[in-house]
Design a protein around this motif. Sequence first.
Motif, PDB file in Angstrom:
ATOM      1  N   ASP A 164      -0.764   4.673  -1.437  1.00  0.00           N
ATOM      2  CA  ASP A 164      -1.938   4.698  -0.569  1.00  0.00           C
ATOM      3  C   ASP A 164      -1.473   4.793   0.891  1.00  0.00           C
ATOM      4  O   ASP A 164      -1.550   3.828   1.657  1.00  0.00           O
ATOM      5  CB  ASP A 164      -2.783   3.441  -0.782  1.00  0.00           C
ATOM      6  N   LEU A 175       0.829  -1.199   0.000  1.00  0.00           N
ATOM      7  CA  LEU A 175       0.000   0.000   0.000  1.00  0.00           C
ATOM      8  C   LEU A 175       0.869   1.256   0.000  1.00  0.00           C
ATOM      9  O   LEU A 175       0.569   2.234  -0.714  1.00  0.00           O
ATOM     10  CB  LEU A 175      -0.936  -0.007   1.214  1.00  0.00           C
ATOM     11  N   THR A 188       2.456   1.909  -3.461  1.00  0.00           N
ATOM     12  CA  THR A 188       1.533   2.358  -4.510  1.00  0.00           C
ATOM     13  C   THR A 188       0.930   3.723  -4.184  1.00  0.00           C
ATOM     14  O   THR A 188       0.031   4.180  -4.893  1.00  0.00           O
ATOM     15  CB  THR A 188       0.400   1.328  -4.714  1.00  0.00           C
ATOM     16  N   GLY A 206      -4.266   4.166   3.499  1.00  0.00           N
ATOM     17  CA  GLY A 206      -4.589   2.747   3.619  1.00  0.00           C
ATOM     18  C   GLY A 206      -3.514   1.990   4.371  1.00  0.00           C
ATOM     19  O   GLY A 206      -3.807   1.099   5.183  1.00  0.00           O
TER      20      GLY A 206
END
Length: 401
Positions: A273, A268, A271, A276
């Motif tokens: 995020d 996460l 990428t 998250g």
Amino acid sequence: MMAMMVVASATAFAGDSDAFKAFKKSFKGLGYAEAEALVKSSIDQFANPQEKAAAYNMLVDLAYDAFNKQSTIETENQLAKQMGQEEKPIDKELMAESAYNALVNAFECDKYDQQPNEKGKVSPKFAEKNASRLWLAPRNTLVNAGQEAIQAKDQSKARKYWEMFAMSDTEPIFKACDRNPQKPYFGQVARFAAVFAYQDKDMEKALQLCDIAMKDSAEYEGCLNLKLEILGNDLKTKEDSLKYISQLRDIYAEHQTDGVMEKLYNMLSSTGDKAGAEKILDDALAANPNNFVALADKGLGMLNDNPAEAAKYLKKAAEIKNDNAALQTYAGTAISIQAQNTEDPAQKKALYQEAIKYYDKAKELDPDRLNSNWGYNRYNAYYNLYGEDAPETKQAEADSK
């Protein structure tokens, strides 16, 4: 009315179809390879699933008889050896291949054997017998044959036999069999088969074998990590990464382990995020405030932006895992960064003193810096606390080289 009853009776108790009668006649006297070819070329001509099951069971009989012949010689040789008598030659390759073939065809047989007959009833004819004769000796032969293949440096053959041994455990005909005798080695064999499948780039089979091996608690963690590696192999696009994240979420929901959590957190984060990723750690800490993996990741994630907050998490992680040199070093580093950003001399001194305690612990745990490179950071803390020419600083400098 009587005529209708006669017709119905003739249908209900019809004998073999002409195609199956011709097949059985041609089957007699054939070797295994020819018999197998005949079954495959004839199977679509048979009248119903029961004839197809019977055809495959004839192959089971043929392969099992060949296996049993060699197995009997092996047993006789064991007795002959004890009595000092001459042993008979045994064809171990034929024995293993016959065991393999018997299993393959038993599963094909069962596929048709479990289908309803013309009355709509499922009445398996061969399952019980095949389960009884194939569960132990033929499957155990595959384990031994795989080991011999490894010794002969024939990994493809080892995979073939060990994969069959592991995968056959899930076959319906064996559902009632006693699994206690295979417990000492089942998981290990399945794990090796999974590794071989992975090396052959057969990812689907490797994942199936990982799931099978994970039934063994001794192999659970290692095979779960292998499964994660397989799923994360060769991620080339963002879509690949998002798919992997989705798979990790599913696995984490099923297997609440720190390894899966950390892998999901890292994916996460990578990428973009961040929210998250943080939620994964926060949820883990809400469930267990002493989760040292979540504490360490949380601290490391804010090391540069908020060293004071990072130090709280890293210090707690270092206390929980007080034998981990890397955590001691990270905690010391967070505190050192705090000290560098502090203007008050007394507070700066106190922070460096605290940081040195963690660095010294890291040095004690890992004097050769095999797992944690504490050397320069420790020297820097001594330098800032004691000054360049202090004996303590000189020793810390020597320790860092």
